[in-house]
Design a protein around this motif. Structure first.
Motif, PDB file in Angstrom:
ATOM      1  N   SER A 140       0.751  -1.167  -0.069  1.00 44.69           N
ATOM      2  CA  SER A 140      -0.118   0.187   0.181  1.00 44.69           C
ATOM      3  C   SER A 140       0.657   1.179   0.143  1.00 44.69           C
ATOM      4  O   SER A 140       0.701   2.315  -0.556  1.00 44.69           O
ATOM      5  CB  SER A 140      -0.840  -0.016   1.252  1.00 44.69           C
ATOM      6  N   SER A 141       2.046   1.317   0.721  1.00 45.49           N
ATOM      7  CA  SER A 141       2.829   2.347   1.027  1.00 45.49           C
ATOM      8  C   SER A 141       3.478   2.689  -0.497  1.00 45.49           C
ATOM      9  O   SER A 141       3.477   3.974  -0.958  1.00 45.49           O
ATOM     10  CB  SER A 141       3.716   2.310   2.045  1.00 45.49           C
ATOM     11  N   MET A 142       3.920   1.546  -1.219  1.00 49.00           N
ATOM     12  CA  MET A 142       4.436   1.721  -2.685  1.00 49.00           C
ATOM     13  C   MET A 142       3.514   2.278  -3.537  1.00 49.00           C
ATOM     14  O   MET A 142       3.735   3.179  -4.464  1.00 49.00           O
ATOM     15  CB  MET A 142       4.977   0.222  -3.179  1.00 49.00           C
ATOM     16  N   GLU A 143       2.114   1.706  -3.325  1.00 51.00           N
ATOM     17  CA  GLU A 143       0.970   2.481  -4.266  1.00 51.00           C
ATOM     18  C   GLU A 143       1.283   3.985  -3.841  1.00 51.00           C
ATOM     19  O   GLU A 143       0.867   4.922  -4.689  1.00 51.00           O
ATOM     20  CB  GLU A 143      -0.166   1.995  -3.809  1.00 51.00           C
ATOM     21  N   ALA A 144       1.131   4.277  -2.462  1.00 53.02           N
ATOM     22  CA  ALA A 144       1.041   5.984  -2.235  1.00 53.02           C
ATOM     23  C   ALA A 144       2.227   6.654  -2.941  1.00 53.02           C
ATOM     24  O   ALA A 144       2.046   7.914  -3.208  1.00 53.02           O
ATOM     25  CB  ALA A 144       1.172   5.922  -0.657  1.00 53.02           C
ATOM     26  N   TYR A 145       3.421   6.217  -2.984  1.00 53.24           N
ATOM     27  CA  TYR A 145       4.618   6.850  -3.557  1.00 53.24           C
ATOM     28  C   TYR A 145       4.464   6.981  -5.026  1.00 53.24           C
ATOM     29  O   TYR A 145       5.030   7.801  -5.597  1.00 53.24           O
ATOM     30  CB  TYR A 145       5.784   6.156  -2.889  1.00 53.24           C
ATOM     31  N   THR A 146       4.045   5.910  -5.650  1.00 50.03           N
ATOM     32  CA  THR A 146       4.178   5.875  -7.280  1.00 50.03           C
ATOM     33  C   THR A 146       3.166   5.848  -7.972  1.00 50.03           C
ATOM     34  O   THR A 146       2.716   5.905  -9.101  1.00 50.03           O
ATOM     35  CB  THR A 146       5.029   4.393  -7.450  1.00 50.03           C
ATOM     36  N   ALA A 159      -7.231  14.122   1.686  1.00 50.39           N
ATOM     37  CA  ALA A 159      -6.539  13.122   0.814  1.00 50.39           C
ATOM     38  C   ALA A 159      -6.313  12.115   1.397  1.00 50.39           C
ATOM     39  O   ALA A 159      -5.903  11.803   2.618  1.00 50.39           O
ATOM     40  CB  ALA A 159      -5.400  13.993   0.196  1.00 50.39           C
ATOM     41  N   PHE A 160      -6.748  10.935   0.705  1.00 50.24           N
ATOM     42  CA  PHE A 160      -6.565   9.697   0.933  1.00 50.24           C
ATOM     43  C   PHE A 160      -6.435   8.706   0.117  1.00 50.24           C
ATOM     44  O   PHE A 160      -6.689   8.708  -1.094  1.00 50.24           O
ATOM     45  CB  PHE A 160      -7.527   9.068   2.116  1.00 50.24           C
ATOM     46  N   LEU A 161      -5.521   7.523   0.335  1.00 53.88           N
ATOM     47  CA  LEU A 161      -5.318   6.323  -0.408  1.00 53.88           C
ATOM     48  C   LEU A 161      -5.733   5.159   0.069  1.00 53.88           C
ATOM     49  O   LEU A 161      -5.189   4.753   1.364  1.00 53.88           O
ATOM     50  CB  LEU A 161      -3.910   6.225  -1.198  1.00 53.88           C
ATOM     51  N   GLN A 162      -6.694   4.274  -0.529  1.00 55.89           N
ATOM     52  CA  GLN A 162      -6.992   3.038   0.515  1.00 55.89           C
ATOM     53  C   GLN A 162      -6.654   2.112  -0.475  1.00 55.89           C
ATOM     54  O   GLN A 162      -6.927   1.531  -1.555  1.00 55.89           O
ATOM     55  CB  GLN A 162      -8.520   2.995   0.499  1.00 55.89           C
ATOM     56  N   HIS A 163      -6.089   1.072   0.279  1.00 52.46           N
ATOM     57  CA  HIS A 163      -5.711  -0.352  -0.234  1.00 52.46           C
ATOM     58  C   HIS A 163      -6.603  -1.361   0.421  1.00 52.46           C
ATOM     59  O   HIS A 163      -6.389  -1.679   1.571  1.00 52.46           O
ATOM     60  CB  HIS A 163      -4.140  -0.662  -0.120  1.00 52.46           C
ATOM     61  N   ARG A 164      -7.427  -2.490  -0.364  1.00 52.80           N
ATOM     62  CA  ARG A 164      -8.261  -3.362   0.407  1.00 52.80           C
ATOM     63  C   ARG A 164      -7.364  -4.534  -0.151  1.00 52.80           C
ATOM     64  O   ARG A 164      -6.877  -4.984  -1.344  1.00 52.80           O
ATOM     65  CB  ARG A 164      -9.561  -3.372  -0.270  1.00 52.80           C
ATOM     66  N   ILE A 173      -6.175  -0.757   4.475  1.00 51.30           N
ATOM     67  CA  ILE A 173      -4.939  -0.034   4.758  1.00 51.30           C
ATOM     68  C   ILE A 173      -5.415   1.453   4.092  1.00 51.30           C
ATOM     69  O   ILE A 173      -5.504   1.403   2.941  1.00 51.30           O
ATOM     70  CB  ILE A 173      -3.711  -0.349   4.692  1.00 51.30           C
ATOM     71  N   GLU A 174      -5.280   2.350   4.923  1.00 44.51           N
ATOM     72  CA  GLU A 174      -5.421   3.814   4.421  1.00 44.51           C
ATOM     73  C   GLU A 174      -4.115   4.619   4.757  1.00 44.51           C
ATOM     74  O   GLU A 174      -3.759   4.691   5.899  1.00 44.51           O
ATOM     75  CB  GLU A 174      -6.732   4.568   4.940  1.00 44.51           C
ATOM     76  N   HIS A 175      -3.902   5.383   3.756  1.00 43.55           N
ATOM     77  CA  HIS A 175      -2.815   6.350   3.981  1.00 43.55           C
ATOM     78  C   HIS A 175      -3.348   7.917   3.780  1.00 43.55           C
ATOM     79  O   HIS A 175      -4.198   8.161   3.030  1.00 43.55           O
ATOM     80  CB  HIS A 175      -1.574   6.208   2.858  1.00 43.55           C
ATOM     81  N   TYR A 176      -3.053   8.816   4.543  1.00 47.36           N
ATOM     82  CA  TYR A 176      -3.236  10.190   4.562  1.00 47.36           C
ATOM     83  C   TYR A 176      -1.785  11.076   4.414  1.00 47.36           C
ATOM     84  O   TYR A 176      -0.699  10.489   4.700  1.00 47.36           O
ATOM     85  CB  TYR A 176      -3.891  10.592   5.750  1.00 47.36           C
ATOM     86  N   ILE A 177      -1.992  12.267   4.243  1.00 44.07           N
ATOM     87  CA  ILE A 177      -0.711  13.145   4.328  1.00 44.07           C
ATOM     88  C   ILE A 177      -1.041  14.181   5.432  1.00 44.07           C
ATOM     89  O   ILE A 177      -1.855  14.923   5.815  1.00 44.07           O
ATOM     90  CB  ILE A 177      -0.801  13.916   2.881  1.00 44.07           C
ATOM     91  N   SER A 178       0.323  14.400   6.154  1.00 48.00           N
ATOM     92  CA  SER A 178       0.325  15.524   6.985  1.00 48.00           C
ATOM     93  C   SER A 178       1.706  16.405   6.734  1.00 48.00           C
ATOM     94  O   SER A 178       2.448  15.986   5.903  1.00 48.00           O
ATOM     95  CB  SER A 178       0.573  14.733   8.527  1.00 48.00           C
ATOM     96  N   SER A 179       1.699  17.552   7.378  1.00 53.47           N
ATOM     97  CA  SER A 179       2.920  18.115   7.582  1.00 53.47           C
ATOM     98  C   SER A 179       4.079  17.782   8.751  1.00 53.47           C
ATOM     99  O   SER A 179       3.606  16.905   9.459  1.00 53.47           O
ATOM    100  CB  SER A 179       2.514  19.651   8.006  1.00 53.47           C
ATOM    101  N   LEU A 380       0.389  -8.012 -14.490  1.00 56.95           N
ATOM    102  CA  LEU A 380       1.425  -7.094 -13.854  1.00 56.95           C
ATOM    103  C   LEU A 380       1.435  -5.617 -14.636  1.00 56.95           C
ATOM    104  O   LEU A 380       1.734  -4.741 -14.106  1.00 56.95           O
ATOM    105  CB  LEU A 380       2.606  -7.688 -14.244  1.00 56.95           C
ATOM    106  N   LEU A 381       0.778  -5.758 -15.765  1.00 58.67           N
ATOM    107  CA  LEU A 381       0.645  -4.267 -16.506  1.00 58.67           C
ATOM    108  C   LEU A 381      -0.380  -3.240 -15.513  1.00 58.67           C
ATOM    109  O   LEU A 381      -0.299  -2.103 -15.429  1.00 58.67           O
ATOM    110  CB  LEU A 381       0.214  -4.368 -17.737  1.00 58.67           C
ATOM    111  N   GLU A 382      -1.487  -4.079 -14.868  1.00 59.86           N
ATOM    112  CA  GLU A 382      -2.589  -3.210 -14.267  1.00 59.86           C
ATOM    113  C   GLU A 382      -2.037  -2.898 -12.986  1.00 59.86           C
ATOM    114  O   GLU A 382      -2.686  -1.744 -12.390  1.00 59.86           O
ATOM    115  CB  GLU A 382      -3.843  -4.237 -13.995  1.00 59.86           C
ATOM    116  N   ILE A 383      -0.783  -3.566 -12.410  1.00 58.34           N
ATOM    117  CA  ILE A 383      -0.218  -3.124 -11.280  1.00 58.34           C
ATOM    118  C   ILE A 383       0.353  -1.765 -11.523  1.00 58.34           C
ATOM    119  O   ILE A 383       0.685  -1.017 -10.546  1.00 58.34           O
ATOM    120  CB  ILE A 383       0.707  -4.238 -10.687  1.00 58.34           C
ATOM    121  N   ALA A 384       1.090  -1.901 -12.612  1.00 60.00           N
ATOM    122  CA  ALA A 384       2.124  -0.671 -13.127  1.00 60.00           C
ATOM    123  C   ALA A 384       1.408   0.556 -13.536  1.00 60.00           C
ATOM    124  O   ALA A 384       1.620   1.716 -13.199  1.00 60.00           O
ATOM    125  CB  ALA A 384       3.038  -1.157 -14.104  1.00 60.00           C
TER     126      ALA A 384
END
Length: 546
Positions: A140-146, A159-164, A173-179, A380-384
């Motif tokens: 999930s964190s790799m998805e958040a970065y790339t 803003a959020f990113l969710q990985h099920r 798993i959910e990611h958010y952004i902070s300062s 693999l292409l759908e992951i990328a």
């Protein structure tokens, strides 16, 4: 003319407000603030500057201060244009300032080794093959970065990113952004500025942080230090001479700050067997707590523009208590899931080989789960890429050609780097493979998307994962026949001879096993025994037969 009047008014105010200073004696306690508020340095920083003999930087500060003092406190402000007189006053400032700092009782409490304490002790550089966390949270964190396209805005504008989880949609798993230094989740517009700074450099640095976290006994209670110049080498940036080292150091520091901005929340329950479930749920917290310390020469504002070195202090977030807890995994109270990272992945250039890097990162993490390494190309292409990019390639001939070229180039690079790739003979015919330059028939893209292949990381990673995942078999019960004698453990001579026969050094074997070269030396001299787990890995790597 107005400038002259302002100067005269300033002098009139000085003369009426305080007694002019004609003696040349300088009030050093207020020197810096009189000269320029921006020059007000922390006293420890000043002491560091003096102890480091940065005389040129101090001289610049003193000259600027001398000019302001002459203009503001003396009866002949025009003497500020006299370079010799300014130099004389600046010399007095340097001498007096040095004396005052050294005699200051507050600074006397600073230990003599203050400079050495400024430079933290860094971790060693990564070995060619290192363990790395590979839980769902790493995906999930790799998805958040790339994958910026996966970020969304919730009903409150956050803003959020969710990985099920694929197998259990209740796990997410959910990611958010902070300062930096704050836990407040940022709204979309503010978060997007940080998300735009994410990318493959962020993902690579994240992998390096994660690999070093594996060395910590209790990561959620630990801190460790990394040296940016080591990271430059691990990225392969030391081969790029177009950028100066200082620029590379600052980019590493900026990337580390971006990592400090990613938050994570997990709702995760793993396992539904007789042994019970493992709850890996955790409240919102940071992925990484990061601090930066630069060393080098201070500028006039007490900052370091061109660092000689950058040190990064990392404290892993509380997620490691649930997802990287060795002791907790043994008692089935937490997870401890990891695979192996080939350091060469960090050197893949995303500018020229983005797809190869995306595949290498994903397959590195997924190799722990999918031991057979079997995939469909479309998977693999759908992951990328976003699905829309693949759909457009299915509709437009030029985009279909570009997608096929990118895929072929990525596969060819991974083969060059030692990745083990086998094309399925039925679904992936010779004419469709990367090395074939023949003209492709109509419908070749659909054929490619449905093609199958087996792809595994470079040796000995598959062997290491297999030995780690291999279940312990219970010996069969024999009624009439006597039990077989126990297996003789590896001897020091066996290990040494097998290593030499393979042409490996002790250091190379140690790198594959993630142990020190000294331990291998002790084992080969018969001064250390080999436990069953390490013995199994050595047998696999050195092809030692019973």
């Amino acid at each position: 003319m107005s400038q002259d009047n302002n100067i005269n008014n300033k002098h009139h105010k000085n003369q009426s407000g305080r007694k002019p200073n004609n003696s040349g004696i300088i009030n050093l306690s207020n020197l810096v603030t009189q000269a320029d508020p921006n020059l007000l340095l922390d006293k420890k920083q000043l002491l560091t500057v003096l102890q480091s003999d940065f005389s040129e930087g101090i001289k610049k500060i003193a000259i600027k201060a001398a000019i302001r003092i002459i203009e503001d406190t003396q009866e002949q402000p025009e003497r500020a244009l006299d370079a010799r007189y300014v130099e004389e006053v600046a010399t007095q400032i340097v001498e007096s300032f040095t004396t005052e700092l050294k005699n200051n009782t507050e600074l006397e409490s600073v230990p003599d080794n203050a400079l050495s304490s400024v430079e933290p002790v860094p971790e060693s550089q990564l070995k060619p093959i290192v363990p790395v966390p590979s839980s769902a949270l790493m995906f999930s964190s790799m998805e958040a970065y790339t994958r910026k396209d996966l970020w969304r805005q919730d009903t409150e504008g956050i803003a959020f990113l969710q990985h099920r989880a694929k197998g259990n949609p209740n796990n997410y798993i959910e990611h958010y952004i902070s300062s930096p230094g704050d836990i407040t989740m940022l709204p979309w517009n503010e978060a997007q500025q940080i998300i735009d700074k994410f990318g493959f450099t962020t993902a690579k640095l994240h992998l390096i942080f994660a690999a070093h976290t594996m060395n910590q006994e209790n990561p959620w209670q630990s801190t460790f230090n990394l040296k940016a110049s080591d990271i430059i080498q691990e990225f392969g940036w030391d081969k790029n001479h177009d950028k100066p080292k200082q620029e590379k150091l600052l980019e590493i520091a900026s990337t580390a700050f971006a990592l400090d901005c990613l938050l994570v929340k997990t709702v995760w329950v793993e396992g539904r067997n007789k042994k019970g479930e493992i709850i890996g749920s955790a409240p919102i917290g940071r992925m990484w707590n990061v601090q930066i310390k630069a060393t080098g020469q201070f500028n006039l504002e007490g900052k370091i523009d061109n660092p000689d070195e950058v040190y990064i202090t990392i404290q892993p977030g509380l997620w490691t208590h649930d997802f990287l807890n060795r002791a907790g995994a043994k008692s089935r109270e937490a997870l401890y899931q990891f695979g192996y990272l080939a350091q060469q992945v960090l050197k893949i250039d995303p500018y020229h080989d983005e797809l190869a890097l995306r595949l290498a990162i994903y397959l590195t993490l997924d190799s722990r789960v999918r031991l057979d390494g079997k995939y469909k190309v479309i998977e693999l292409l759908e992951i990328a890429f976003p699905k829309t990019a693949i759909e457009q390639a299915q509709l437009e001939r030029r985009k279909a050609y570009d997608l096929k070229q990118r895929w072929d180039n990525a596969i060819m690079l991974l083969l060059e780097l030692g990745w083990q790739i086998v094309f399925d003979s039925e679904s992936y015919p010779n004419w469709l493979r990367p090395e074939c330059k023949d003209k492709k028939p109509k419908g070749y893209l659909e054929k490619l998307l449905s093609a199958k292949l087996t792809i595994k990381p470079p040796a000995p990673i598959p062997e290491l994962i297999a030995s780690k995942a291999k279940p312990k078999k219970k010996p069969p019960r024999l009624k009439a026949k006597p039990t077989a004698p126990p297996k003789i453990s590896l001897t020091s001579n066996q290990i040494r001879d097998a290593r030499i026969a393979k042409g490996w050094t002790q250091a190379k074997l140690a790198g594959f096993l993630s142990v020190s070269q000294k331990l291998i030396s002790l084992i080969e001299r018969g001064e250390r025994t080999v436990n069953s787990e390490l013995g199994a890995q050595i047998r696999t790597l050195l092809d030692i037969q019973d």
